[in-house]
Design a protein around this motif. Structure first.
Motif, mmCIF file in Angstrom:
data_model
loop_
_atom_site.group_PDB
_atom_site.id
_atom_site.type_symbol
_atom_site.label_atom_id
_atom_site.label_comp_id
_atom_site.label_asym_id
_atom_site.label_seq_id
_atom_site.Cartn_x
_atom_site.Cartn_y
_atom_site.Cartn_z
ATOM 1 N N SER B 76 -1.894 -8.518 27.256
ATOM 2 C CA SER B 76 -2.695 -7.508 27.948
ATOM 3 C C SER B 76 -1.820 -6.665 28.865
ATOM 4 O O SER B 76 -2.005 -5.451 28.983
ATOM 5 C CB SER B 76 -3.816 -8.184 28.736
ATOM 6 O OG SER B 76 -3.295 -9.244 29.501
ATOM 7 N N ARG B 79 -0.183 -4.142 26.764
ATOM 8 C CA ARG B 79 -1.067 -3.035 26.417
ATOM 9 C C ARG B 79 -1.228 -2.078 27.601
ATOM 10 O O ARG B 79 -1.264 -0.864 27.431
ATOM 11 C CB ARG B 79 -2.434 -3.590 25.999
ATOM 12 C CG ARG B 79 -2.404 -4.384 24.719
ATOM 13 C CD ARG B 79 -2.278 -3.473 23.499
ATOM 14 N NE ARG B 79 -2.124 -4.252 22.282
ATOM 15 C CZ ARG B 79 -0.945 -4.488 21.696
ATOM 16 N NH1 ARG B 79 0.169 -3.985 22.197
ATOM 17 N NH2 ARG B 79 -0.878 -5.188 20.588
ATOM 18 N N GLU B 80 -1.282 -2.648 28.817
ATOM 19 C CA GLU B 80 -1.400 -1.782 30.003
ATOM 20 C C GLU B 80 -0.188 -0.881 30.123
ATOM 21 O O GLU B 80 -0.295 0.319 30.364
ATOM 22 C CB GLU B 80 -1.532 -2.639 31.262
ATOM 23 C CG GLU B 80 -2.957 -3.084 31.537
ATOM 24 C CD GLU B 80 -3.000 -4.185 32.594
ATOM 25 O OE1 GLU B 80 -2.090 -4.213 33.457
ATOM 26 O OE2 GLU B 80 -3.925 -5.019 32.528
ATOM 27 N N ARG B 82 1.777 0.029 27.781
ATOM 28 C CA ARG B 82 1.747 1.026 26.721
ATOM 29 C C ARG B 82 0.792 2.160 27.091
ATOM 30 O O ARG B 82 1.133 3.344 26.962
ATOM 31 C CB ARG B 82 1.272 0.382 25.418
ATOM 32 C CG ARG B 82 1.094 1.392 24.310
ATOM 33 C CD ARG B 82 0.313 0.819 23.162
ATOM 34 N NE ARG B 82 -1.080 0.596 23.525
ATOM 35 C CZ ARG B 82 -1.991 0.107 22.697
ATOM 36 N NH1 ARG B 82 -1.635 -0.248 21.479
ATOM 37 N NH2 ARG B 82 -3.229 -0.064 23.080
ATOM 38 N N ASN B 83 -0.398 1.803 27.569
ATOM 39 C CA ASN B 83 -1.371 2.841 27.915
ATOM 40 C C ASN B 83 -0.819 3.760 28.993
ATOM 41 O O ASN B 83 -1.019 4.968 28.960
ATOM 42 C CB ASN B 83 -2.668 2.211 28.404
ATOM 43 C CG ASN B 83 -3.375 1.468 27.293
ATOM 44 O OD1 ASN B 83 -2.972 1.593 26.134
ATOM 45 N ND2 ASN B 83 -4.382 0.690 27.635
ATOM 46 N N GLY B 87 0.090 6.215 26.124
ATOM 47 C CA GLY B 87 -1.303 6.473 25.778
ATOM 48 C C GLY B 87 -1.832 5.358 24.902
ATOM 49 O O GLY B 87 -1.075 4.637 24.279
ATOM 50 N N SER B 88 -3.152 5.218 24.855
ATOM 51 C CA SER B 88 -3.722 3.995 24.291
ATOM 52 C C SER B 88 -3.736 3.973 22.768
ATOM 53 O O SER B 88 -3.905 2.923 22.172
ATOM 54 C CB SER B 88 -5.140 3.793 24.815
ATOM 55 O OG SER B 88 -5.938 4.879 24.389
ATOM 56 N N ASP B 89 -3.605 5.161 22.106
ATOM 57 C CA ASP B 89 -3.710 5.113 20.655
ATOM 58 C C ASP B 89 -2.348 5.137 19.960
ATOM 59 O O ASP B 89 -2.259 5.352 18.762
ATOM 60 C CB ASP B 89 -4.572 6.277 20.152
ATOM 61 C CG ASP B 89 -4.077 7.606 20.704
ATOM 62 O OD1 ASP B 89 -3.236 7.555 21.616
ATOM 63 O OD2 ASP B 89 -4.524 8.659 20.221
ATOM 64 N N SER B 92 2.518 0.298 19.329
ATOM 65 C CA SER B 92 3.618 -0.135 20.175
ATOM 66 C C SER B 92 3.853 -1.626 19.978
ATOM 67 O O SER B 92 2.923 -2.417 19.974
ATOM 68 C CB SER B 92 3.271 0.166 21.641
ATOM 69 O OG SER B 92 3.775 -0.836 22.473
#
Lengths: 404, 438
Positions: B76, B79-80, B82-83, B87-89, B92
């Motif tokens: 998680s 993912r944070e 990366r976002n 960006g989230s889409d 990665s």
């Protein structure tokens, strides 16, 4: 040697058992025999003692008792009330299913990759080299779970196939690849489909008979008949005619999205798909190397000689190169088939219910009959490989160069 | 020459024209591309298809690889980051898991204070295998190779140093007896003594002797039980032990199968066919479920040792078949010549037959070794924690749940490096031993 050293049979000395090469082999074998018998009796007596200590007997009766577990992938009728023996049979059929599917796809992949690796096209040759090396040098188990992960994680859910869900069925709306497995159309055999099957089988016999006739005629007169085109025609035309004459007896049942899942069609589970693809890709890489070696084994002089005789490239391939290459290719190819069959026992990694998972897994766990279960399991695999090996020997003898 | 033609030909060149550059399409990169990529319609089609395929793969893989998060404590967090960064889409990779857990993937649950021991054992192994692999190195190093198995055992498992030393001295004892007694009382007595005496020594004397020496001079390392082994350490131990042990056994089995002695021949054939006919995974289950049935009641020995024994027997059967092919490929005259020279069986095998047969079999033997090393991953099914088992364990933690590709890529890459280098070595050896005239 015996004639030189004047054998004195009447005065046999004990030391001759060791020093005389005529008797020494007997001595060695006797000692080996004694050791072997001792080893086996030791193992058997240990087993008997251990079984007694555990209060178990040696009995195959459990095969007749109800199994009490479900098998999600089956080719014959089976439910949880069926016997352990039938569960084992379901597992055996599943093993054979994935082995046959895998052998077929692996052969196709292997031939394509092996031929393309010899291509003049640099890019294709390198691409195939990467494929072969990548699959040969990484454990099969890793490929199986990786492909299973692709199927389970990266494919769309069935509900994504609804309007605007973002996923679409492929091949004219007939095949749906979902994270629960692949749904394909299944044929429905209506009235008159028996006739169709008979016609199809008859046309196969016709192709065989025509090829035989063509070969006889070529050997007798030298005329060459268009075997390929006639064969192709015989393969398709009668069956298609019969299909329409009988009023389209075979229809396809397409998978349809109903509720949250697909209904109709044939559901191929992820476990089967992952195991099948991984086994095929892995074995295909080995077959590619075998095919390549087989083609390279035919010396260039053969091609040149065929060209010098005025044969066209296609005929050169069929009449000169392939028959010689096949002699090199087929024995290791069959041994790869055998490997694929044995490797299908890795089904355990994805939960595919093969014979190891039913007979060698759940049945053993439920009945506590490790010894009997493992013996039967080993006997099945052993019998399979011995049968395939026997077939291979027959074939090898039939194509062996006839010398002297 | 020009004179003879002068009356009939209007113009004859008297000097060479300077050499010209080849046409642009027939030289350099353009020629190469034309010949290798676009030489016919089929080739053009193949090239286009390959380029499309490569583009498809790279367009999916490269962004994932390039946008790698290396520093994170959980998926998680990955993912944070990366976002926040891309960006989230954006696809990665989260190779932070490798950075976080690589000790586990490499060493399993081996105590982290002692990581130097498996590493040193690997160094010892490489040093020991070097003189075997490359004949240019001094032959004296082979003595170190002979001692290395005991050294590696000591480094990996630890305990008192006297155990390995006492066991090793058994071999020395056997060798000394063989050399001493062969001269004095004949080869047969020497061989029997060299086999019987060390066995008695190991069974009766070795244990008390090692304990006694350990009590007097307690030198040793912290003991690490087999349960703590895992990851690539485990794969390497099983693989290397299997490779080293299965080669001599395989040679013996192959000789047994070629033997004229009826009983030896049939026993070898039966052993080879039974082992080869059944998948390794069934043998591993046999080792974990059934072996206790066949041994005296109360025996219980290490699962890892059982696996090594099974893997050794398994690959020995395959190696025997490979070597049998090599033996069969030798011309009959080689055997007859050896007999004609008056060599006995073992001498003719050692000096004439096996060197040639093994040379022919090198590719097959190395392929078997590669297969053996890859098959070490199967031990995950009987509860040993090889890299794949550990990747499952890592995925089962809350931090890294749902993470697949990064672990697969890492494990696959390590296996690829090991197996590919074995394959390359076999190619090198084939070239070096190629004595034919071509």
């Amino acid at each position: 040697m015996a004639s030189l050293s004047d054998p004195q049979r009447d005065t046999f000395r004990l030391s001759q058992l060791i020093n005389d090469s005529r008797y020494r082999s007997l001595t060695i074998q006797t000692v080996a025999m004694i050791l072997l018998v001792l080893l086996f009796s030791w193992l058997v007596s240990n087993t008997v003692q251990n079984l007694q200590a555990l209060g178990k007997d040696f009995d195959f009766g459990f095969l007749g008792e109800p199994a009490g577990y479900d098998i999600n992938q089956r080719l014959i009728e089976y439910n949880s009330q069926a016997t352990h023996g039938r569960a084992a049979l379901v597992g055996i059929l599943n093993t054979i299913l994935v082995a046959v599917l895998g052998c077929a796809l692996a052969t196709v992949l292997g031939i394509i990759a092996g031929v393309l690796r010899l291509s003049n096209n640099w890019l294709v040759a390198k691409l195939m080299a990467v494929y072969v090396e990548a699959f040969r040098n990484v454990p099969l188990l890793l490929w199986i779970i990786a492909i299973f992960a692709v199927m389970a994680e990266s494919m769309p859910q069935p509900r994504a196939f609804r309007e605007g869900g973002g996923a679409e069925m492929i091949l004219f709306d007939s095949v749906a690849v979902t994270n629960r497995g692949v749904y394909i159309p299944t044929p429905v055999w209506g009235d008159g489909s028996t006739v169709l099957v008979i016609v199809f089988l008859a046309s196969l016999v016709g192709i065989w008979a025509f090829r035989r006739y063509a070969r006889k005629r070529q050997e007798a007169t030298g005329d060459i008949l268009p075997v390929f085109w006639v064969g192709l025609g015989l393969f398709f035309v009668p069956s298609v005619l019969a299909y329409f004459v009988m009023g389209r007896p075979v229809t396809l049942d397409y998978p349809e999205l109903g509720g949250f899942n697909f209904t109709g069609g044939l559901h191929l589970r992820n476990s089967l798909i992952a195991l099948w693809l991984a086994l095929s890709l892995y074995t295909g890489a080995f077959i590619a190397e075998i095919v390549r070696a087989g083609i390279l084994a035919v010396s260039k002089g053969q091609t040149e000689a065929a060209f010098a005789l005025g044969l066209r490239p296609g005929r050169t391939m069929n009449l000169v190169i392939l028959p010689q290459a096949m002699r090199v290719i087929v024995p290791p190819l069959i041994s790869q088939y055998l490997n694929l069959t044995k490797n299908s026992s890795l089904a355990i990694a994805v939960g595919y219910m093969d014979v190891r998972s039913t007979l060698g897994g759940i049945t053993i766990n439920q009945t506590g009959r490790e010894l009997e279960g493992m013996l039967l399991l080993g006997a099945f695999y052993l019998a399979t490989s011995l049968v395939i090996a026997a077939v291979m020997n027959v074939y090898n003898n039939s194509i062996k160069l006839k010398e002297r | 020459m020009s004179d003879t033609n002068a009356h009939s030909v209007r113009f004859v060149r008297q000097s060479m024209i300077p050499e010209q550059e080849p046409p642009l399409t027939e030289a350099g990169a353009i020629k190469w591309i034309r010949e290798n990529l676009f030489s016919g319609w089929l080739n053009i089609l193949l090239t286009v298809l390959s380029v499309a395929f490569i583009y498809y793969v790279l367009s999916h893989m490269l962004p994932w690889f390039l946008n790698t998060v290396w520093n994170a404590g959980s998926l998680s967090e990955c993912r944070e980051i990366r976002n926040a960064t891309w960006g989230s889409d954006v696809p990665s990779a989260c190779f932070a898991v490798i950075k976080d857990r690589w000790p586990q993937l490499l060493f399993g649950f081996y105590p982290s204070d002692y990581y130097w021991r498996p590493v040193l054992a690997l160094v010892v192994f490489l040093a020991a295998i070097a003189p075997v692999l490359f004949s240019g190195l001094p032959r004296k190093m082979l003595w170190f190779s002979l001692a290395s198995p005991f050294l590696m055992f000591f480094l990996l498992w630890g305990g008192t140093i006297w155990g390995p030393i006492v066991v090793a001295s058994g071999f020395v004892l056997g060798y000394a007896l063989f050399v001493g007694l062969s001269k004095a009382a004949g080869t047969l007595v020497g061989v029997i003594a060299a086999i019987v005496a060390p066995v008695i020594y190991w069974l009766a004397i070795a244990g008390p002797l090692a304990r006694g020496l350990g009590a007097v001079l307690p030198i040793g390392l912290e003991f690490v039980p087999s349960d703590d082994f895992g990851g690539f350490t485990l794969s390497f131990i099983i693989g290397i032990a299997g490779i080293i042990l299965s080669l001599p056994l395989g040679i013996l089995l192959a000789l047994g199968r070629q033997s004229d002695l009826f009983l030896i021949n049939k026993v070898s054939v039966a052993f080879i066919e039974v082992i080869r006919g059944v998948p390794l995974i069934v043998w591993l289950f046999t080792a974990s479920l059934l072996l206790n049935y066949f041994l005296p009641p109360g025996t219980n020995f290490d699962l890892m040792l059982r696996v090594i024994i099974m893997v050794t027997l398994f690959s020995a059967a395959y190696i025997a078949e490979v070597i049998r092919g090599g033996l069969a490929a030798l011309p009959r005259g080689q055997y007859e010549a050896a007999d004609a020279l008056g060599l006995d069986y073992w001498k003719s095998m050692r000096l004439i037959i096996l060197p040639q047969a093994l040379k022919i079999s090198i590719p097959g033997i190395v392929n078997t070794f590669i297969g053996l090393f890859k098959d070490t991953t199967l031990v995950v099914f009987i509860g040993l924690l090889d890299p794949i088992g550990l990747s499952n364990a890592i995925r089962a933690t809350t931090d890294w749940q749902g993470l697949y590709w990064e672990l697969f890529v890492f494990i696959g890459l390590l296996f690829f490096i090991a197996c590919f280098s074995m394959g390359q070595y076999s190619l090198y050896l084939e070239r070096k031993l190629q004595t034919g005239h071509r």
